[in-house]
Design a protein around this motif. Structure first.
Motif, PDB file in Angstrom:
ATOM      1  N   GLU A   1       0.828  -1.206   0.000  1.00 54.40           N
ATOM      2  CA  GLU A   1       0.000   0.000   0.000  1.00 54.40           C
ATOM      3  C   GLU A   1       0.865   1.259   0.000  1.00 54.40           C
ATOM      4  N   ALA A   2       1.800   1.286  -0.960  1.00 58.22           N
ATOM      5  CA  ALA A   2       2.741   2.394  -1.056  1.00 58.22           C
ATOM      6  C   ALA A   2       2.121   3.651  -1.645  1.00 58.22           C
ATOM      7  N   GLU A   3       0.931   3.523  -2.226  1.00 58.20           N
ATOM      8  CA  GLU A   3       0.233   4.637  -2.862  1.00 58.20           C
ATOM      9  C   GLU A   3       1.030   5.196  -4.042  1.00 58.20           C
ATOM     10  N   VAL A   4       1.672   4.302  -4.770  1.00 58.52           N
ATOM     11  CA  VAL A   4       2.343   4.660  -6.019  1.00 58.52           C
ATOM     12  C   VAL A   4       1.968   3.610  -7.062  1.00 58.52           C
ATOM     13  N   GLU A   5       2.021   3.990  -8.318  1.00 53.09           N
ATOM     14  CA  GLU A   5       1.700   3.073  -9.403  1.00 53.09           C
ATOM     15  C   GLU A   5       2.763   3.147 -10.488  1.00 53.09           C
ATOM     16  N   ILE A   6       3.085   1.985 -11.065  1.00 56.23           N
ATOM     17  CA  ILE A   6       3.986   1.932 -12.210  1.00 56.23           C
ATOM     18  C   ILE A   6       3.136   1.710 -13.451  1.00 56.23           C
ATOM     19  N   HIS A   7       3.128   2.679 -14.333  1.00 55.33           N
ATOM     20  CA  HIS A   7       2.337   2.587 -15.560  1.00 55.33           C
ATOM     21  C   HIS A   7       3.236   2.205 -16.727  1.00 55.33           C
ATOM     22  N   GLY A   8       2.820   1.232 -17.498  1.00 53.45           N
ATOM     23  CA  GLY A   8       3.542   0.873 -18.703  1.00 53.45           C
ATOM     24  C   GLY A   8       3.110   1.747 -19.862  1.00 53.45           C
ATOM     25  N   ILE A   9       4.073   2.334 -20.547  1.00 55.69           N
ATOM     26  CA  ILE A   9       3.783   3.163 -21.716  1.00 55.69           C
ATOM     27  C   ILE A   9       4.167   2.321 -22.936  1.00 55.69           C
ATOM     28  N   ARG A  10       3.174   1.838 -23.632  1.00 50.21           N
ATOM     29  CA  ARG A  10       3.395   0.861 -24.699  1.00 50.21           C
ATOM     30  C   ARG A  10       4.446   1.335 -25.709  1.00 50.21           C
ATOM     31  N   GLY A  11       5.430   0.483 -25.914  1.00 54.60           N
ATOM     32  CA  GLY A  11       6.466   0.765 -26.892  1.00 54.60           C
ATOM     33  C   GLY A  11       7.503   1.782 -26.457  1.00 54.60           C
ATOM     34  N   VAL A  12       7.368   2.309 -25.221  1.00 51.81           N
ATOM     35  CA  VAL A  12       8.292   3.357 -24.766  1.00 51.81           C
ATOM     36  C   VAL A  12       9.014   2.950 -23.487  1.00 51.81           C
ATOM     37  N   GLY A  13       8.237   2.719 -22.405  1.00 46.98           N
ATOM     38  CA  GLY A  13       8.861   2.393 -21.136  1.00 46.98           C
ATOM     39  C   GLY A  13       7.862   2.401 -20.003  1.00 46.98           C
ATOM     40  N   TYR A  14       8.270   2.971 -18.862  1.00 45.74           N
ATOM     41  CA  TYR A  14       7.428   2.969 -17.664  1.00 45.74           C
ATOM     42  C   TYR A  14       7.451   4.318 -16.988  1.00 45.74           C
ATOM     43  N   LEU A  15       6.389   4.561 -16.208  1.00 42.10           N
ATOM     44  CA  LEU A  15       6.237   5.826 -15.488  1.00 42.10           C
ATOM     45  C   LEU A  15       5.766   5.528 -14.073  1.00 42.10           C
ATOM     46  N   LEU A  16       6.406   6.143 -13.088  1.00 42.82           N
ATOM     47  CA  LEU A  16       6.025   5.990 -11.673  1.00 42.82           C
ATOM     48  C   LEU A  16       5.353   7.262 -11.196  1.00 42.82           C
ATOM     49  N   LYS A  17       4.151   7.114 -10.625  1.00 38.98           N
ATOM     50  CA  LYS A  17       3.464   8.302 -10.121  1.00 38.98           C
ATOM     51  C   LYS A  17       2.651   7.956  -8.872  1.00 38.98           C
ATOM     52  N   HIS A  18       2.237   9.021  -8.170  1.00 41.17           N
ATOM     53  CA  HIS A  18       1.454   8.875  -6.957  1.00 41.17           C
ATOM     54  C   HIS A  18       0.047   8.413  -7.299  1.00 41.17           C
ATOM     55  N   SER A  19      -0.463   7.496  -6.486  1.00 39.15           N
ATOM     56  CA  SER A  19      -1.850   7.040  -6.685  1.00 39.15           C
ATOM     57  C   SER A  19      -2.606   7.221  -5.382  1.00 39.15           C
ATOM     58  N   PRO A  20      -3.256   8.351  -5.209  1.00 34.90           N
ATOM     59  CA  PRO A  20      -3.946   8.660  -3.940  1.00 34.90           C
ATOM     60  C   PRO A  20      -5.074   7.691  -3.678  1.00 34.90           C
TER      61      PRO A  20
END
Length: 224
Positions: free
Chosen positions: A205-224
């Protein structure tokens, strides 16, 4: 973090590589000045550990070339040439620190931590996002004060994403942060590390999400 080790003594190189990997760093080991010059212009390093007496020249000649192109990467010179004049020459050439051989690995790691704290454009000693904290000095991740136990490569993925939090990190940048030039990379290895890391962050329950960006890479952001 990815470190370039320029050292031609096999035993010294092997010992330092093990110590740095145990400190959760990716290590590229190079034994000649020519290969080092090529490596620094191809790869992005967080620090360089540089021997002076290399088979094809004085390691110090690499530093002005780095500084001339605006590279502020910290450089620690490691050498048996420890006389006062040698130390002055190394520092005047642009080295951030100068450590004479023999030395204790613990001292090298302490000096490495010190030079990494100096540049103003580096992240603070502890990076935070949501309930997640990453202590750069101790190489430890935690969620709401509770340790998050991660294998070395998952920790490296997390660090790379945190350093660019809120921005997309390309697959190639992540692979450079996680693997050395000597590692064989399986086609889906990076995705496996990210998937396991994503699951552990969710379970904690870190309140962060790793989003996959298709064909590019990944993005880490806050998920309240």
């Amino acid at each position: 973090m990815r470190v370039l080790l320029v050292e031609d003594e096999p035993e010294m190189a092997a010992a330092l590589t093990v110590a740095l990997k145990n400190y959760d760093m990716v290590v590229d080991h190079i034994s000649t000045l020519a290969d080092a010059e090529e490596a620094v212009f191809i790869n992005d390093y967080g620090a360089i550990l540089l021997d002076r007496q290399l088979p094809d020249g004085d390691g110090l000649t690499l530093i002005p070339k780095l500084r001339a192109r605006g590279a502020g990467v910290p450089v620690i010179v490691l050498t048996a040439r420890g006389e006062l004049a040698d130390r002055i020459a190394g520092l005047d050439t642009g080295a951030d620190d100068y450590l004479g051989k023999p030395f204790a690995v613990e001292e090298l790691l302490a000096r490495l931590r010190a030079v990494l704290r100096r540049p103003a454009d580096l992240p603070p000693e502890t990076m935070r996002l949501g309930r997640l904290s990453f202590d750069l000095g101790n190489r430890e991740a935690s969620v709401a004060g509770q340790p998050l136990d991660l294998p070395r490569r998952e920790l490296l993925v997390l660090e790379a994403l945190l350093r660019r939090m809120g921005r997309t990190v390309t697959r190639s940048s992540l692979e450079e942060a996680v693997y050395s030039i000597d590692d064989e990379i399986q086609s889906n290895a990076l995705d496996t590390h990210v998937s396991r890391l994503r699951r552990k962050l969710s379970e904690a329950e870190a309140e962060v999400e790793i989003h996959g960006i298709r064909g590019v890479g990944y993005l880490l952001k806050h998920s309240p």
